[in-house]
Design an enzyme around this catalytic site. Structure first.
Site, PDB file in Angstrom:
ATOM      1  N   ASN A   2      41.611  50.703  27.573  1.00  0.00           N
ATOM      2  CA  ASN A   2      40.245  50.587  28.086  1.00  0.00           C
ATOM      3  C   ASN A   2      39.834  52.005  28.502  1.00  0.00           C
ATOM      4  O   ASN A   2      40.220  52.478  29.569  1.00  0.00           O
ATOM      5  CB  ASN A   2      40.257  49.620  29.277  1.00  0.00           C
ATOM      6  N   GLU A  32      41.628  40.063  31.279  1.00  0.00           N
ATOM      7  CA  GLU A  32      40.954  40.637  30.117  1.00  0.00           C
ATOM      8  C   GLU A  32      41.941  41.328  29.179  1.00  0.00           C
ATOM      9  O   GLU A  32      41.789  41.284  27.966  1.00  0.00           O
ATOM     10  CB  GLU A  32      39.855  41.607  30.578  1.00  0.00           C
ATOM     11  N   HIS A  51      31.065  41.427  29.903  1.00  0.00           N
ATOM     12  CA  HIS A  51      32.213  40.678  30.453  1.00  0.00           C
ATOM     13  C   HIS A  51      32.631  39.536  29.526  1.00  0.00           C
ATOM     14  O   HIS A  51      33.250  38.572  29.962  1.00  0.00           O
ATOM     15  CB  HIS A  51      31.888  40.024  31.823  1.00  0.00           C
ATOM     16  N   GLY A  82      31.185  44.461  39.291  1.00  0.00           N
ATOM     17  CA  GLY A  82      30.130  43.971  38.414  1.00  0.00           C
ATOM     18  C   GLY A  82      30.218  42.460  38.424  1.00  0.00           C
ATOM     19  O   GLY A  82      31.290  41.911  38.649  1.00  0.00           O
ATOM     20  N   ARG A 128      24.800  47.187  41.825  1.00  0.00           N
ATOM     21  CA  ARG A 128      23.623  46.951  40.978  1.00  0.00           C
ATOM     22  C   ARG A 128      22.735  45.876  41.581  1.00  0.00           C
ATOM     23  O   ARG A 128      23.234  44.888  42.130  1.00  0.00           O
ATOM     24  CB  ARG A 128      24.040  46.500  39.575  1.00  0.00           C
ATOM     25  N   ARG A 134      39.189  47.972  24.231  1.00  0.00           N
ATOM     26  CA  ARG A 134      38.004  47.341  24.798  1.00  0.00           C
ATOM     27  C   ARG A 134      36.811  48.194  24.389  1.00  0.00           C
ATOM     28  O   ARG A 134      36.779  49.398  24.670  1.00  0.00           O
ATOM     29  CB  ARG A 134      38.110  47.302  26.315  1.00  0.00           C
TER      30      ARG A 134
HETATM   31  P1  ADP Z   1      35.762  45.292  38.752  1.00  0.00           P
HETATM   32  O1  ADP Z   1      36.791  44.929  37.688  1.00  0.00           O
HETATM   33  O2  ADP Z   1      34.381  44.846  38.456  1.00  0.00           O
HETATM   34  O3  ADP Z   1      35.847  46.684  39.259  1.00  0.00           O
HETATM   35  P2  ADP Z   1      37.236  43.387  40.415  1.00  0.00           P
HETATM   36  O4  ADP Z   1      37.125  42.142  39.615  1.00  0.00           O
HETATM   37  O5  ADP Z   1      38.549  44.044  40.537  1.00  0.00           O
HETATM   38  O6  ADP Z   1      36.121  44.428  40.011  1.00  0.00           O
HETATM   39  O7  ADP Z   1      36.682  43.042  41.885  1.00  0.00           O
HETATM   40  C1  ADP Z   1      36.638  44.020  42.869  1.00  0.00           C
HETATM   41  C2  ADP Z   1      35.960  43.434  44.084  1.00  0.00           C
HETATM   42  O8  ADP Z   1      36.643  42.244  44.500  1.00  0.00           O
HETATM   43  C3  ADP Z   1      36.011  44.336  45.303  1.00  0.00           C
HETATM   44  O9  ADP Z   1      34.935  45.228  45.307  1.00  0.00           O
HETATM   45  C4  ADP Z   1      35.911  43.335  46.457  1.00  0.00           C
HETATM   46  O10 ADP Z   1      34.542  43.130  46.766  1.00  0.00           O
HETATM   47  C5  ADP Z   1      36.444  42.045  45.881  1.00  0.00           C
HETATM   48  N1  ADP Z   1      37.712  41.633  46.480  1.00  0.00           N
HETATM   49  C6  ADP Z   1      38.948  42.013  46.133  1.00  0.00           C
HETATM   50  N2  ADP Z   1      39.859  41.413  46.924  1.00  0.00           N
HETATM   51  C7  ADP Z   1      39.184  40.612  47.784  1.00  0.00           C
HETATM   52  C8  ADP Z   1      39.533  39.732  48.841  1.00  0.00           C
HETATM   53  N3  ADP Z   1      40.800  39.534  49.178  1.00  0.00           N
HETATM   54  N4  ADP Z   1      38.541  39.084  49.491  1.00  0.00           N
HETATM   55  C9  ADP Z   1      37.262  39.280  49.148  1.00  0.00           C
HETATM   56  N5  ADP Z   1      36.854  40.084  48.162  1.00  0.00           N
HETATM   57  C10 ADP Z   1      37.797  40.760  47.485  1.00  0.00           C
END
Ligand code: ADP
Length: 410
Positions: A10, A386, A182, A214, A243, A93
């Site tokens: 990725n 993913e 996604h 996202g 966003r 990806r």
């Molecule tokens: P991306 O792949 O879009 O960067 P993720 O799917 O890894 O994001 O999600 C990241 C987000 O998940 C973090 O910004 C946070 O808001 C949320 N997050 C992660 N762990 C927790 C948790 N234990 N409780 C609540 N929210 C969480």
């Protein structure tokens, strides 16, 4: 050569995330991340899954070529070198596959040219994905490389969902339509949800809520996407970490005409400084919940706006699908934030939707139901994967098409 390993790449503009999987049993062999490529402070973090002991390198990694070579060295150190005959393919990806890439595709020169042609609709992502592909092709020209597109799962959307109600000629000239993103996650999670319900994907209608930094929702009928919340770009739809999601497009005219902002400034505002971070200064749901629990009004308003939008999409996709078998939460917020799941379906009992508080509070990595026993519409948590989906699609294609790489031109 009939190896069973797949390397998933990725590639971002300054980062490369990777995983090496063995598709004979879908196990993970190693994973890692190269960050800040092109800077003095680059960093590579590599974890062989056999020991789970991470190794780190820091110091300048000048470009993607150097990054991939460093990854190859780390893998070789674990006996997992990229020159191994065990490696069957590399799966990439690719964010934007436009209208025409409806499936994972073996990369040849023509496919590369088409991904390049899509740069105007994906200026941030496709160039970085292309760099990753070119680098990997140079490293192992004999190996099939497969592009797995974030948009592909959404190409089944009917025109009524995929088109914006703007002048058709203008839209077509500039390839303006709703592509959705996604898709790899929505595909994996909707299929896994059918599995959780003990039914075939063709039999079930699912609303998938992918809530990470996202965020996007999709309506999946019988395994096929019929609507999704992201559009021409990932900006449309739900409130996200940074966003805005849906706004009146006239906000942009207003900011330009009255606010004196440039198009680039507005782009940054809506993509990077809006959503949860714009509303309350934090984009991490853990921090927002902590603040809400302490009585912070600004965090509470941000949370309420986030939930209100989510609920609107659940209602909208319920109407689009007509019959819903499951609403499923996934990604960082969806998998971990029980208060978000509870609030999103609160008050929707007449639609057959509810969560059981005890089940909702359970934490875990396994797909699970959180709706009360006997619920008409199931509510579920299904962790997304993913990389596994990219590896699965890549391997299936290579098994079907053969293990040889198409010839490369110049
Ligand atoms: P991306 O792949 O879009 O960067 P993720 O799917 O890894 O994001 O999600 C990241 C987000 O998940 C973090 O910004 C946070 O808001 C949320 N997050 C992660 N762990 C927790 C948790 N234990 N409780 C609540 N929210 C969480």
């Amino acid at each position: 050569m009939t190896g069973t390993r797949v390397l998933v790449l990725n590639s971002g503009s300054s980062s490369v995330k990777y995983q090496l999987l063995d598709m004979s049993d879908s196990s993970r062999l190693a994973q890692g991340l190269v960050e800040r490529i092109g800077e003095q402070t680059s960093r590579l973090k590599h974890t062989p899954l056999a020991t789970a002991e991470s190794r780190e390198r820091s110091g300048p990694i000048h470009d993607h070529d150097a990054a991939l070579k460093a990854v190859a060295e780390e893998l070789a150190q674990d006996g997992l070198g990229l020159d191994s005959p065990e490696l069957a393919a590399i799966g990439h990806r690719v964010v934007h596959g436009g209208k025409h890439f409806t499936e994972p595709t073996v990369i040849d020169d023509a496919v590369l040219a088409e991904i390049e042609r899509l740069i105007p609709v994906a200026p941030l992502h496709n160039p970085a994905n292309l760099t990753g592909i070119r680098t990997a092709r140079a490293l192992r020209p004999d190996l099939p490389q497969v592009a797995v597109f974030d948009t592909a799962f959404h190409t089944t959307m009917p025109e009524s969902a995929a088109r914006y109600a703007i002048d058709v000629k203008t839209a077509d000239e500039h390839r303006i339509r709703r592509y959705g993103f996604h898709g790899t996650s929505h595909a994996y999670v909707s299929r896994a949800t059918a599995g959780l319900l003990g039914r075939a994907p063709e039999e079930v209608n699912v609303i998938v809520l992918h809530l990470g930094n996202g965020a996007s929702a999709s309506a999946v009928r019988g395994g096929k996407c019929v609507d999704t919340s992201m559009g021409l770009t990932p900006l449309e739809g739900l409130v996200m970490g940074t966003r805005s999601g849906d706004t009146d497009p006239a906000v942009i005219f207003h900011l330009a005409r009255v606010g004196g902002m440039s198009i680039d400034e507005i782009d940054t505002l809506l993509n990077k400084k809006s959503g949860l971070i714009g509303l309350c200064g934090d984009n991490d749901m853990r921090e927002i919940r902590r603040r809400v629990d302490e009585g912070d009004e600004q965090a509470k308003l941000a949370f309420d706006i986030y939930i209100h939008r989510l609920k609107k999409y659940i209602g909208a996709y319920y109407a689009v699908l007509g019959r819903v078998d499951a609403v499923v939460f996934t990604a960082g917020v969806g998998e971990n934030a029980a208060p978000v799941r509870a609030a999103a379906v609160a008050g929707l009992e007449t639609l057959g939707l509810a969560v059981d508080d005890e089940l909702n509070a359970v934490r875990g990595d396994e797909p699970r139901l959180i709706s009360p026993a006997g619920a008409r519409v199931k509510v579920a948590v299904v962790p997304t994967d993913e990389e596994l989906e990219i590896a699965t699609q890549t391997y299936a294609l290579v098994e079907r098409n053969g293990y040889a790489a198409p010839p490369q031109g110049n």
